[in-house]
Design an enzyme around this catalytic site. Structure first.
Site, short mmCIF file in Angstrom:
data_model
loop_
_atom_site.label_atom_id
_atom_site.label_comp_id
_atom_site.label_asym_id
_atom_site.label_seq_id
_atom_site.Cartn_x
_atom_site.Cartn_y
_atom_site.Cartn_z
N THR A 144 -48.17 -58.22 -79.43
CA THR A 144 -47.19 -58.74 -80.38
C THR A 144 -47.28 -58.11 -81.76
OG1 THR A 144 -48.66 -60.63 -80.49
CG2 THR A 144 -46.55 -60.96 -79.43
N THR A 189 -53.32 -60.05 -78.06
CA THR A 189 -54.49 -60.85 -78.41
C THR A 189 -55.18 -61.48 -77.21
OG1 THR A 189 -53.03 -62.73 -78.82
CG2 THR A 189 -53.69 -61.41 -80.72
N ASP A 190 -54.45 -61.65 -76.10
CA ASP A 190 -55.03 -62.41 -74.98
C ASP A 190 -56.36 -61.86 -74.51
OD1 ASP A 190 -52.87 -64.00 -75.15
OD2 ASP A 190 -52.16 -63.70 -73.08
N LYS A 201 -61.12 -65.37 -78.03
CA LYS A 201 -59.87 -66.07 -78.37
C LYS A 201 -60.05 -67.52 -77.97
CE LYS A 201 -54.85 -65.87 -77.96
NZ LYS A 201 -53.67 -65.24 -77.39
#
Lengths: 643, 462
Positions: free
Chosen positions: B108, B184-185, B263
């Protein structure tokens, strides 16, 4: 303020159609009203307002992004120029990570969507078949995501007004924004409690031809919304924006008109502002100043004004801010061109500087034309000379901390240049006198709209529409007609049509024999009286449980409970939350009371027999605990006194 | 850029009806339905959406859906195709500024809207990225290379190897620092793998992403990018780090060591946390403030060691009560060479797993024990279960995070399959994946509602 306001309103006839038509006055409304749902629109937080200290505080900034059609939106860019620090106040109980923009939206609140569909039907709108949730960018920080989630539910509706129709352009369902706590310099503070409360936005076409019509239509739509029974009430639950244009001007929006009656003066003076700006443009044109030939000169004059005795300049110098002079070539005294009572074109410049450059301590600029501002002739002459201004030019002095001074200068030049076109499309705010307006922001265009990729489209099934149609509220004018036909006086019918218990009233009078007048009086007037009495006694402001109230009225009608006893029962419901509807006393029981009253008042004699009868009837009523039928009591007394 | 399909995204009934009316996307139309007339631009439709509606953009900017079966006529008045594009500008070069290389992998931080699927897709070219965040030019000279454009869940060994090699090449070519744009995952998986594959880097290697996509005004992407580019250009820490929001406020970012980061929230901005330790540093677009001194210093040489290998016959088994033995044996039967167990408590599993685990070890499978509590050490001497498991051949991985153990095991197995050798490499830390001690402030999960925490939140961003 009152005397000033009075002077502004003196002699104005807001319904003078001929006059406003000669201006080409056109106005439309945007009405926002919160829906009375249990939870918010895209999360499960309860809707509740807070005025206490926040539980947590966070800081954010906003950046403009591209629209779906591939361009940047004007408002978005302007707001980015202001580079504000946005501070949000959070509350544990009614703000969650959705409002904080730390969680994507949950599916749209179906209760809210039902309400919006119902209101769209009341407005004769065409419903869309599939609701598409759209993002409307707001970079002022009032919404932490930087956009408001909004969706069209209906388009092309109408409401009857006098002998014609006012067209409704669209009805949208959207989430409410934050409440602003403060906005000073580069920091704006928002309270998030109201954020994401479901509301509807109704946009009318510019079909109103006089300020008076705008106010009347506003009231009409307000009544329609209240009659739906689906909207919140109370302070802040409804807000309206008014759009005005005249021949030769673009639409200008005035935000958040506080009261319906204020619409008249606000639209009137806004129209006059447009007229003044068009005159200014024509004057500029006459002088050969157009968008192409528009010329300015600027120069920093901090040093030149180092000996100025103007107190404001001394303050600015102490702050170490730069002072910049701008010459508008050929503008002569036009910065003093009147735009609104007590305001000139210079205020248009000051508004831009205040909002965009964040130089918000007034005055934020000076016009150097020998007409005040506390400058010596020497100061003015030196500045004019330094910048090479002739007598034909207008000179403005601007300032600001660091880069803000630059932004101020740019905005002054940009706004002055727009004068060569006419009236810029912008959003304005009303001044405290509720007559005049000042700049708020540039009017956003369709370019700030994006599809919300976090939310799927929601189809509106035909059977859903059928269900809502079957139960939709009657429109206020339909109600008034129905109520009057059932014997309710016009004034009371008007009140009742927007009463929160109007639907209950309609259920109760579905029984054709029900005493509609008694019900109307009980629902409107008795409740108002009881609520006022309780408020004066410092009791909490609340409504009784609806089911209990309905039961009370229904029983009262069925038992033919005497009115005074019914009123007492209603008071008891308010005070104790219980329903106790007494039976009226039988004729025989009233007779027994009469025997006692007669004994105790045998010496009572008034001037006329009729007055004596009134007194005795009253005694019987009181003795009976107000449960005797007044007619019965009066009958017995009358018989005794042979009248 | 005319779309080849004039009815992009429409299928089934909707496609049929629109075709019969000769409608096409981006056409400015007037549509007559049973209810009346709608005017607007026909938009492409999401492929996952139903085939009963068409999407129209009204002149007000709003989109609405119209049931195709209620359409009577469609009249085309014009055509207006959207070009959703950030002006692509060439990045200005300033010889006085450090040169940073930005490697794009997707996610993203570099995304835009796709109106066909209605979703966010990784599609910015690095040049567009500069168009969106021009402030980057004030920090460094940026060279951008798009390695791939994938959601981070689609990152795997091939992408790891390509990325590691690209980093090595850029460092050797003289980059002052490397920034990697990443979804980010699985950013923490990649951060771990790059720590192992790119060793003794003389410059910072900074991973960055965003939790709010860059098509949103409240996006964290611009701030994250500026922080990351500055850290790469001037930061003193020559390690693989993750650079993401510290608090949820736009205030400062944290630099997390690539092997200790995870995360921790599905959507918060401040989702990345260092576990069982403190972060490396705080940073902003103009400075890096180390929070500790035990970091690898930036050097002037170019002696980077790239060791980009990976054996993907590795799995994580997240233990749950009543797990059946076939979970383990099926992995062994399918040829897996390494198993990382995320065990309960100090590193435990139930008795029924003993037998298949013994079998696995006997067959040469390396079995590593980590803890699903995330914080703390696998300490297998405390209870019998732990001692039993070690005797079977399970190797306790101290306080290595399960995901890091998985990544490391894949990397180690590409060097050796010898169980003893594997165990030795696993417990010899490359860079902080195992620490000797957990400081008293290494485990801080504050609980809301406590007066002192609420007090902290009230002045949170200041």
């Amino acid at each position: 303020m009152d005397a000033w306001r009075k002077s502004l309103l003196e002699g104005l006839r807001f319904d003078d159609l001929g006059y406003y038509q000669s201006l080409g006055f056109k106005s439309g409304l945007e009405i926002h009203h919160q829906l009375d749902t249990r939870t918010k629109l895209f999360c499960h937080c309860p809707v509740r307002y807070r005025n206490d200290a926040p539980d947590a505080v966070i800081l954010r900034h906003m950046r403009p992004t591209l629209s779906e059609m591939g361009t940047y939106d004007g408002t978005a860019l302007m707001e980015f120029k202001t580079r504000k620090q946005v501070v949000y106040h959070l509350y544990r109980d009614n703000v969650c990570t959705y409002e904080m923009d730390d969680t994507p939206p949950f599916p749209i609140n179906q209760e809210a969507l039902d309400f919006a569909i119902e209101i769209a039907l009341m407005l004769n709108c065409k419903l869309v078949d599939e609701v598409h949730i759209t993002r409307k960018q707001y970079l002022d920080g009032s919404i932490p995501t930087g956009f408001q989630r909004t969706a069209i539910v209906g388009v092309d509706g109408w409401v009857p007004y006098r002998d014609r129709k006012i067209r409704i352009q669209q009805l949208a369902i959207e989430e409410d924004a934050c409440r602003e706590v403060s906005d000073v310099g580069h920091q704006v503070v928002f309270r998030t409690d109201r954020l994401s409360t479901p509301l509807i936005e109704i946009v009318t076409k510019p079909d109103m031809r006089t300020p008076h019509e705008v106010a009347e239509v506003d009231e009409l739509l307000g009544r329609l919304l209240r009659s739906s029974g689906r909207v919140r009430r109370g302070l802040g639950s409804a807000r309206q924006d008014v759009n005005v244009s005249i021949t030769g001007s673009d639409r200008v929006e005035t935000k958040g008109v506080p009261r319906t009656p204020d619409i008249r003066a606000l639209t009137h003076y806004e129209a006059l502002r447009h007229k003044a700006l068009i005159e200014l443009r024509d004057e500029l044109k006459k002088r050969g100043i157009t968008t192409e030939t528009f010329r300015t000169k600027e120069r920093e004059v901090t040093g030149i004004l180092s000996s100025s005795r103007n107190p404001r300049i001394a303050e600015i110098r102490k702050l170490g801010w730069p002072l910049v002079a701008i010459a508008l070539k050929g503008w002569g005294p036009l910065l003093r061109h009147k735009t609104q009572p007590g305001m000139t074109f210079a205020h248009e410049l000051a508004g831009r500087v205040r909002v965009i450059a964040c130089v918000d301590e007034m005055p934020n600029l000076f016009v150097l034309d020998g007409l005040g501002e506390g400058f010596s002739v020497e100061d003015e002459t030196r500045v004019r000379k330094a910048i090479g201004a002739t007598d034909d030019d207008a000179v403005v002095l601007a300032w600001g901390p660091g880069e803000d001074a630059r932004t101020s200068v740019n905005e002054i030049i940009a706004r002055a240049k727009e004068a060569t076109i006419g009236v810029p499309a912008e959003t304005r705010q009303h001044l405290p006198d509720a007559c005049r307006t000042d700049f708020e922001r540039i009017l956003p265009g369709p370019d700030r709209m994006y599809p919300d990729t976090d939310s799927p489209p929601v189809p509106i099934a035909r059977d859903r529409i059928a269900r809502i149609t079957a139960q939709r509220a009657l429109r206020p004018w339909e109600r008034e007609e129905l109520y009057v036909a059932r014997g309710v006086p016009v004034g009371l019918a008007r009140q009742l049509a927007i009463h929160r218990h109007a639907r209950m009233f309609e259920r109760l009078i579905a029984d054709k024999t029900a005493d509609a007048l008694l019900l109307a009086v009980a629902i409107c007037e008795w409740q108002t009286a009881i609520r006022r009495e309780r408020a004066l006694a410092g009791k909490p402001r609340c409504w009784p449980d609806e089911a209990q109230l309905e039961q009370l009225l229904k029983e009262g009608l069925a038992k033919k409970t005497p009115r005074p006893a019914l009123l007492l029962a209603l008071k008891k419901l308010y005070a104790e939350g219980i329903v106790e509807v007494p039976e009226p006393l039988a004729h025989r029981e009233v007779g027994e009371i009469w025997a006692r009253v007669q004994e105790a008042s045998k010496d009572v004699k008034y001037k006329t027999a009729s007055l004596t009868a009134d007194y005795l009837t009253g005694r019987i009523m009181k003795e009976s605990g107000w449960r005797a039928s007044p007619a019965d009591a009066r009958g017995i007394v009358g018989k005794h006194l042979s009248i | 850029m005319t779309s080849p399909d004039p009815l992009k995204g429409y299928r089934g009934r909707a496609r049929e009806v629109l075709k019969s009316h000769q409608a096409r996307v981006w056409a400015d139309v007037e549509i007559e339905t049973e209810d009346g007339v709608f005017e607007g631009i026909v938009l492409p439709r999401s492929e996952q959406a139903d085939d009963r509606h068409m999407v129209l953009k009204l002149s007000t900017g709003y989109n609405v859906g119209i049931a195709v079966d209620r359409i009577r006529t469609v009249r085309e008045k014009g055509f207006r195709e959207a070009h959703y594009k950030i002006p692509e500008k060439e990045f200005p070069f300033d010889p006085a500024k450090p040169n940073v290389t930005l490697l794009g992998t997707g996610g993203t931080i570099a995304s835009r809207l796709d109106y066909r699927t209605g979703a966010v897709i990784p599609a910015f070219t690095p040049g567009e990225l500069y168009g969106a965040v021009p402030e980057l030019a004030d920090i460094a000279n940026l060279k951008t290379i798009k390695l791939f454009g994938v959601f981070s869940e689609n990152m795997g060994p091939n992408e790891y190897i390509t990325t590691a090699k690209a980093i090595g090449a850029e460092i050797e070519a003289g980059a002052a620092g490397i920034v990697i744009g990443h979804g980010t995952d699985t950013m923490h998986h990649t951060a771990a793998v790059l720590t192992f594959m790119v060793q003794s880097s003389p410059v910072p290697i900074v991973m960055v992403g965003s939790q709010r996509s860059s098509d949103r005004p409240s996006s964290d992407a611009a701030f994250n990018l500026q922080c990351a580019v500055n850290t790469a250009a001037r930061g003193p820490i020559a390690e693989v780090m993750v650079c993401m929001f510290g608090p949820t406020s736009d205030s400062y970012n944290l630099l997390h060591r690539g092997t200790r980061v995870r995360k921790m929230h599905s959507s918060y901005r401040s989702t990345f946390r260092t576990l069982s330790d403190i972060p490396m540093a705080t940073c902003t677009p103009n400075e890096v403030k180390p929070l500790r001194q035990d970091y690898k210093r930036r050097r002037d040489d170019r002696n980077v060691k790239v060791d980009a290998v990976f054996d993907d016959r590795v799995a994580i088994v997240y233990y749950y009560p009543a797990m059946k033995p076939d979970i383990i044996s099926s992995l062994v039967d399918n040829g897996y060479k390494g198993i990382v167990i995320a065990g309960t408590g100090l590193g435990h599993v139930n008795k029924p797993l003993y037998e298949p685990l013994r079998e696995a070890c006997k067959k040469g499978v390396s079995v590593m024990m980590t803890v699903q509590t995330m914080w703390g050490y696998a300490q297998m001497y405390v209870y019998d279960t732990g001692r039993d498991l070690m005797e079977l051949g399970c190797v306790p991985c101290a306080n290595m995070l399960p995901e890091v153990a998985y990544i490391k095991l894949g990397w180690v197995l590409a060097h050796t399959q010898d169980r003893a050798e594997v165990a030795k490499m696993m417990i010899a830390p490359v860079n902080g994946e195992i620490t000797e001690r957990e400081p008293p402030d290494g485990y801080l999960v504050f609980q809301g509602g406590l007066p002192e925490v609420e007090e902290f939140l009230k002045r949170g961003w200041r």
